[in-house]
Write a protein that holds these residues in place. Sequence first.
Motif, mmCIF file in Angstrom:
data_model
loop_
_atom_site.group_PDB
_atom_site.id
_atom_site.type_symbol
_atom_site.label_atom_id
_atom_site.label_comp_id
_atom_site.label_asym_id
_atom_site.label_seq_id
_atom_site.Cartn_x
_atom_site.Cartn_y
_atom_site.Cartn_z
ATOM 1 N N GLU A 145 -5.932 1.748 -0.070
ATOM 2 C CA GLU A 145 -7.315 2.047 0.301
ATOM 3 C C GLU A 145 -7.409 3.463 0.873
ATOM 4 O OE1 GLU A 145 -8.602 -0.580 3.422
ATOM 5 O OE2 GLU A 145 -7.348 0.433 4.900
ATOM 6 N N PRO B 182 -9.857 5.549 3.340
ATOM 7 C CA PRO B 182 -11.027 5.582 4.213
ATOM 8 C C PRO B 182 -11.860 6.820 3.884
ATOM 9 C CG PRO B 182 -8.949 5.642 5.461
ATOM 10 C CD PRO B 182 -8.610 5.817 4.032
ATOM 11 N N TYR C 41 -14.561 2.356 2.347
ATOM 12 C CA TYR C 41 -13.132 2.403 2.021
ATOM 13 C C TYR C 41 -13.020 2.195 0.520
ATOM 14 C CZ TYR C 41 -11.755 2.133 6.935
ATOM 15 O OH TYR C 41 -11.572 2.395 8.269
#
Length: 823
Positions: free
Chosen positions: A178, A180, A218
Motif C-alpha cells: 500500500e 499512503p 491508500y
Amino acid sequence: AWKRNQITSFTDKDGFEKEVVRHVETTLARSMFNCDEIAAYSATSLAFRDRLITHWNRTQQRQTYRDTKRVYYLSLEFLMGRALDNAMLNVGLKNVAQDGLAELGFRIEDVVKQEHDAALGNGGLGRLAACFLDSLATLNFPAWGYGLRYRYGIFKQEIIDGYQVEVPDYWLDFNPWEFPRHDVTVDIQFFGQVNKKTVGGKTISVWEAGEIVQAVAYDVPIPGYDTPTTNNLRLWSSKASGGEFDFQKFNSGDYESSVADQQRAETISAVLYPNDNLERGKELRLKQQYFWVAASLYDIVRRFKKSRRSWNEFPDQVAIQLNDTHPTLAIVELQRILVDIEGLEWDNAWEIVTSTFGYTNHTVLPEALEKWPVGLVQHLLPRHLQIIYDINLFFLQSVEKAFPDDRDMLRRVSIIEESQPKMVRMAFLAIVGSHKVNGVAELHSDLIKTTIFKDFVEIYGPDKFTNVTNGITPRRWLHQANPRLSELIASKCGGNDFLKDLTLLNQLEKHVEDKQFRKEWAEIKYANKVRLAKHIKDTTGVVVNPASLFDVQVKRIHEYKRQQLNIFGVIHRYLSLKAMTPDQRKKQLPRVSIFGGKAAPGYWMAKQIIHLINSVGAVVNKDEDIGDLLKVIFLEDYNVSKAEMICPASDISEHISTAGTEASGTSNMKFVLNGGLIIGTCDGANIEITREIGESNIFLFGNLSEDVEDLRHAHTYGSHTIDSDLDKVFNEIEKGTFGTPHDFSAMIAAVRQHGDYYLVSDDFHSYIETHQLVDEAYRNQDEWIAKCITSVSRMGFFTSDRCINEYAEEIWNVEPLAVDRHS
Ligand code: 26M
C-alpha cells in the motif's frame, strides 16, 4: 526530458538479487547476514512493488491522457489474500525470483508464506470483488476499486475446546503493497443541520456540518496477468480532520474531548463488520458507508472535472458499480453534489445519476436486506434524508400515474417502509437510482425478478433486470493455487494462453482417454492431498490417509449453507460403520470429512454447528473400530491463502444450500477447476455448472427451489415427520455420544420443533443416497479421473474475465484501453 528509472525494472536473476540485497541493506536497514525469511519476503515484495510502480504510473498516465470512460467498483470488501505470489506470476517473473531466492538461500514457498493475508472481507462478496479487480486489469479496462482501509480485517478464528474464539486481525504492521497518499485527502461531514439560502434568486440547501472527519487515500497496485496494465485499488482511512473545525475545540481548552474526537474519527475505518448475509443496523456501519462513499465520489468527481466537460457527459465518462446495497448512499450523494453544490436542476441531475449507477444484488435472504431507521439517517445525514424523501416522492408519483388503481403497490414499493420505526429500504433505493440491476447466477436473477423485486419488474419492465453469472480468476485459483495442474494443462492446451482465454480448456477433452495423462493428473491430485494431510497433521495432530476420499465443505458457517446437514450425514456414516462387522468394514471406502469456515461472532446457532463438528471429530477420530475409514477435521481460520491449499486437494466438495438460498456460490467453481467433483443442490451457480460439465459429472440431490415454499408451509401447518435415518442421528446425539446433549439441543429442535426452515430433514435421505453414489463412483478411479478431466475441460465459462466482459458490454458500456508493451 529525464531518463526513465532503469534500476527497478529487473528482468533476470542477477538483477532481481541486486534489488533484494539493496532493499535488505537500505530500505530495511539490515544486513544480508541476518536476513531471515521475513526480511526476504519484505525485500522480494519491495523489489516487485518497484517494478509494479513503473507500470502503474504509465497505466494511470495513459488512462488520464486518453480520458475514456472509466469503471469504478465500489465495495466495502476486497478479500485480496496474499499479493506477492500473485504479483510474481502476473508479471511473469516467478521463476526469476525462485532462482534468485534459492541463490540467496531461501525456498520461495517459505518466503511467500510469510505474508499475512489481506482479509478485508467476509466471504463470497469480498472475494468476488478481488477476482473482478484481477480480471479488469488483465483485460486492460480503465478501472478503479474503492474501499475502506480497515485496521482490522475479518477476525482470526481459533478453535479452543471445540468452540470458535475470535482474535483480532491486526495486519498493517508492515504492508509493502500500500502507498499512503497523505496529499490525497477529503473532509467528510456528518450530523449538523440543513439551512436554506437564497443565492442569485435561487433557493439552495446548505448542509452545515456537525462533525468533520478526514479521509486519507491508500493506494494498492493491481497488476494484470501478462499485460503492463496495473490498475488502482484506493482504500480510505479515517483520521481527525485537524482543520479549523476541530481546532476551535482544541483552542478553547477542551483538550480531553478533542482527543476523544480524534479517537472517534479513527474508529470509522477501524474494523470490518464480521457479518455475512446478516444486517444489524449499527450507527457506526452507516458512518463507514457514508464516509467511504462520499470520499470516493469526491475523488471521482474531481477527476471528471479535470477534463472540463459538461455534466451531461458524466455518464459517458463514469460507470459506478454498487457491490450490493452497502454503497447505495452514493446515489444520494451524487444527486446532492449535482443539485446543492453544482446547481443543476433536479431532473437533469437525476438523469445523470441513474445513467451512472449499476447495482448488483447478492442475496434474497430477507434478514440480509439492508434497512436503516429513518431517525438514524436523519440524525447522521440530514440533507441525504431530505433527498431520499424527494427521490421517493417523484418515484411514487410516477408509479401512481402508471398504476392509478393500485394503492397497495405504492405501499409495497415505497423506499420508505411505513413501519415502527420507519425504515429506508436500501435495495429499493439502489434499484430506483440505477439503470441496471443484476443478480449473480441465472436462478438467483430469476428469483429476484419473481420475488423480492417483482413489483419493480412491472414498473420498469424486464430490461432493467439482468443476470451476470459470477466467475473466478483462473490466475489465482488455478495457476497460483495449483501450479503443477496448471503446467500439465498448459502442456495439453498449447501453452499458457488458457489462463487468458479459459475456453481453451476444451482442448483437454481430446486427451481424456490418454492413460499417461490420467496418471499424471491423478498424481498431482494425490500430491496436493499429501500437502493438505501434512497441514492437518501440523495443525490438528490428526493423521489422515491421503488415499482416502477427501470430502470438503469450506465456506462461512450459516444455517442456509447447511453444514448441519453435512455433519448429520457424517454421524449417519459413523453409525453405519459402527454397525458393521469387521469384514464388512474392510470393504468400505476410507473418507476424510473436512470442514472450515468462520461463524459471525453473534451468530449463536452457527457457533453450535462448529461445536458439533468438533465434538464429532473428537469421538470419531480416536475410535479404533473406525481407524482410517472416517476422520472428521475442522480446519481453523479458513481464509483465502488456506483456500488456495484446500481447493486443489479436494476429491468432492459440498455446495448443499437449501435450494433458492445461495445466490451463486463461487467456491463450487474453484473446486471443479482444480479437478474435484461436487455434491450439491440445484441452487445458485451449481445449476449452470451442471449445464456446462454435464449431469453425469456432478452429484445433485435434494428438493428444488420451486418446492421450498410448499414444504415450509407443510412443516408449519401440516404434519412434519422427520426422516427416520435423521431421527436415529438425533437420538445418538441425545444419548450423549458426542458430549453433553444439551449443547446440541437447539440444532435438533430447529428441525424437530421449529419448522425445519432449511429443509434438512426433507433432503436428508436424498443426501445420504447420493453420498453412496459418490463412494461407488470413487471406487472406479479411472472413471473418476475421467470425470474430473472432462469437467475441467468444460469450465471455461466460469472465468471472471467472461463475467467482466459481460458487465462491460451490458452495464458499463466501457472498452479496454489498448496497451503498448514497449512504452
Ligand atoms: C451487512 C450488514 C452489516 C454488516 C455486514 C453485512 C454484509 C456483509 C457481507 C452482508 C452480506 C455480505 O456478503 C454477502 C455475500 O458474501 N454474499 C455472497 O455473494 C457471493 C458473490 O456474489 C455469492 O456467490 C454468494 O452466493 C453470496 O452468498
